[in-house]
Design a protein around this motif. Structure first.
Motif, short mmCIF file in Angstrom:
data_model
loop_
_atom_site.label_atom_id
_atom_site.label_comp_id
_atom_site.label_asym_id
_atom_site.label_seq_id
_atom_site.Cartn_x
_atom_site.Cartn_y
_atom_site.Cartn_z
N PHE A 1 0.85 -1.18 0.00
CA PHE A 1 0.00 0.00 0.00
C PHE A 1 0.90 1.25 0.00
O PHE A 1 1.53 1.55 1.01
N GLN A 2 0.96 1.93 -1.12
CA GLN A 2 1.75 3.15 -1.22
C GLN A 2 0.93 4.32 -0.70
O GLN A 2 -0.17 4.58 -1.18
N VAL A 3 1.49 5.04 0.26
CA VAL A 3 0.76 6.15 0.88
C VAL A 3 0.78 7.36 -0.04
O VAL A 3 1.82 7.95 -0.30
N GLU A 4 -0.39 7.73 -0.53
CA GLU A 4 -0.52 8.90 -1.40
C GLU A 4 -0.72 10.17 -0.57
O GLU A 4 -0.27 11.24 -0.94
N ASP A 5 -1.42 10.04 0.54
CA ASP A 5 -1.66 11.19 1.41
C ASP A 5 -1.88 10.68 2.84
O ASP A 5 -2.62 9.73 3.05
N GLY A 6 -1.18 11.30 3.81
CA GLY A 6 -1.37 10.93 5.21
C GLY A 6 -0.17 10.28 5.85
O GLY A 6 -0.31 9.57 6.85
N GLN A 7 1.04 10.53 5.32
CA GLN A 7 2.21 9.85 5.85
C GLN A 7 2.50 10.23 7.30
O GLN A 7 3.00 9.40 8.07
N HIS A 8 2.18 11.47 7.70
CA HIS A 8 2.41 11.86 9.09
C HIS A 8 1.47 11.11 10.03
O HIS A 8 1.87 10.66 11.11
N ARG A 9 0.22 10.97 9.61
CA ARG A 9 -0.73 10.22 10.44
C ARG A 9 -0.30 8.76 10.61
O ARG A 9 -0.41 8.18 11.68
N LEU A 10 0.21 8.18 9.51
CA LEU A 10 0.71 6.81 9.57
C LEU A 10 1.91 6.71 10.50
O LEU A 10 2.00 5.81 11.34
N TYR A 11 2.82 7.65 10.38
CA TYR A 11 4.04 7.65 11.21
C TYR A 11 3.69 7.74 12.69
O TYR A 11 4.22 7.00 13.53
N PHE A 12 2.73 8.63 13.02
CA PHE A 12 2.37 8.81 14.43
C PHE A 12 1.57 7.62 14.96
O PHE A 12 1.71 7.23 16.12
N ALA A 13 0.75 7.03 14.09
CA ALA A 13 -0.02 5.84 14.50
C ALA A 13 0.95 4.70 14.83
O ALA A 13 0.77 3.99 15.83
N LYS A 14 1.97 4.54 13.99
CA LYS A 14 2.97 3.50 14.23
C LYS A 14 3.73 3.79 15.52
O LYS A 14 4.00 2.89 16.32
N THR A 15 4.08 5.05 15.74
CA THR A 15 4.81 5.45 16.95
C THR A 15 3.99 5.17 18.20
O THR A 15 4.52 4.71 19.22
N LEU A 16 2.69 5.44 18.12
CA LEU A 16 1.80 5.27 19.26
C LEU A 16 1.25 3.86 19.39
O LEU A 16 0.64 3.51 20.41
N GLY A 17 1.43 3.05 18.32
CA GLY A 17 0.93 1.68 18.35
C GLY A 17 -0.57 1.57 18.29
O GLY A 17 -1.18 0.70 18.94
N ILE A 18 -1.21 2.44 17.49
CA ILE A 18 -2.67 2.43 17.40
C ILE A 18 -3.11 2.06 15.98
O ILE A 18 -2.29 2.00 15.06
N ASP A 19 -4.41 1.81 15.82
CA ASP A 19 -4.96 1.43 14.52
C ASP A 19 -4.75 2.54 13.49
O ASP A 19 -4.80 3.73 13.82
N VAL A 20 -4.55 2.12 12.24
CA VAL A 20 -4.48 3.04 11.11
C VAL A 20 -5.73 2.84 10.26
O VAL A 20 -6.04 1.71 9.87
N TYR A 21 -6.45 3.91 10.02
CA TYR A 21 -7.59 3.85 9.11
C TYR A 21 -7.14 4.30 7.74
O TYR A 21 -6.44 5.31 7.60
N PHE A 22 -7.56 3.55 6.71
CA PHE A 22 -7.13 3.90 5.36
C PHE A 22 -8.16 3.49 4.32
O PHE A 22 -9.02 2.65 4.56
N VAL A 23 -8.05 4.16 3.16
CA VAL A 23 -8.87 3.80 2.00
C VAL A 23 -7.94 3.58 0.82
O VAL A 23 -6.90 4.24 0.70
N VAL A 24 -8.31 2.64 -0.03
CA VAL A 24 -7.50 2.30 -1.20
C VAL A 24 -8.13 2.90 -2.44
O VAL A 24 -9.32 2.71 -2.70
N ILE A 25 -7.34 3.64 -3.21
CA ILE A 25 -7.81 4.21 -4.47
C ILE A 25 -7.09 3.51 -5.62
O ILE A 25 -6.05 2.86 -5.41
N ASP A 26 -7.62 3.66 -6.83
CA ASP A 26 -7.04 2.93 -7.95
C ASP A 26 -6.28 3.83 -8.93
O ASP A 26 -5.90 3.39 -10.01
N LYS A 27 -6.07 5.09 -8.57
CA LYS A 27 -5.32 5.97 -9.46
C LYS A 27 -4.40 6.88 -8.66
O LYS A 27 -4.66 7.18 -7.49
N GLU A 28 -3.32 7.32 -9.30
CA GLU A 28 -2.34 8.19 -8.65
C GLU A 28 -2.93 9.59 -8.49
O GLU A 28 -3.66 10.07 -9.35
#
Length: 264
Positions: A62-89
């Protein structure tokens, strides 16, 4: 039938996400105040499902198109990541203009990571001559102002057109700033830039004179003040004086678009 909305998903499998080359380089030591506030908010309230990250499947990840800071902080805090998958860049730079403003370095990193050799070279040029990245872009196209080319740079369409002349000017500026008592200044850079378009200008003569009069340099002032000072050093001890300030101003005026010369 209209396509359905992307499905909201959540996970703690952070390893399945990878960064997009189009995104800003993530550096924890360079987090801005809004990023710090975001992390504290996520620490307090968790990852809000109403603000998921946007990803695209690329090479089994899953390539992060938008929201890399939220992902980074979620990983740091050890909490769930909510995401949606799109089919175009998507153009994350365009989207994020409505959020935290992108700086010129962000655009440079974006296009350099995408493999644009001109942007890579512009960054190396700025580092080599201790210039701001904006001055590097402008100089490598012989523009007196970054504002003249800012849209082209942001769009990823900028190209180096004047490497040889730019190198001469950058080296001259570096040599001037290496003289005792001389401090780097945007207006000094502009003055040195202008001098290098005067026919017959001899940078070695200028540098030699500044070095011989060590301690006489005055820092600060308008670019025309710097230009006058450069003329004074250039002509010191010489019978034949060169009107360097006037000639440099005329050279800059000649390089202006015709419709702007009247306001110069």
């Amino acid at each position: 039938m209209a396509p359905s909305d992307p499905k909201l998903q959540k996970t703690r499998n952070y390893a399945q996400f990878v960064s997009s080359k189009a995104n800003r380089v993530l550096q924890s030591e360079a987090f801005r105040p809004q990023h710090v506030r975001l992390m504290e908010s996520m620490r307090k309230f968790g990852f809000l499902p109403s603000f998921p990250i946007t990803v695209r499947m690329v090479g089994g990840k899953f390539q992060v198109e938008d929201g890399q800071h939220r992902l980074y902080f979620a990983k740091t805090l050890g909490i769930d990541v909510y995401f949606v998958v799109i089919d175009k860049e998507i153009d994350v730079a365009e989207i994020n203009q409505a959020q935290a403003s992108w700086k010129i370095q962000d655009y440079t990193n974006r296009w350099a990571q995408a493999g644009n050799s001109d942007y890579i070279q512009a960054h190396e040029f700025a580092t080599r001559y201790n210039l701001s990245i904006g001055d590097s872009f402008a100089l490598l196209t012989l523009n007196s102002s970054f504002g003249n080319i800012s849209k082209t740079v942001r769009a990823g369409a900028w190209k180096i057109t004047e490497l040889e002349k730019a190198t001469v000017i950058a080296q001259c500026y570096s040599d001037v700033c290496a003289c005792q008592g001389v401090k780097r200044h945007q207006n000094l850079f502009k003055a040195v830039y202008a001098c290098n378009f005067v026919a017959g200008f001899d940078s070695h003569r200028l540098i030699d004179s500044i070095q011989k009069r060590a301690g006489s340099w005055i820092n600060g002032g308008h670019w025309l003040d710097y230009l006058q000072q450069l003329e004074d050093f250039y002509n010191f001890g010489r019978k034949v004086k060169v009107p360097l300030k006037f000639d440099a101003q005329e050279a800059m005026r000649a390089r202006m678009p015709t419709n702007k010369r009247g306001a110069a």
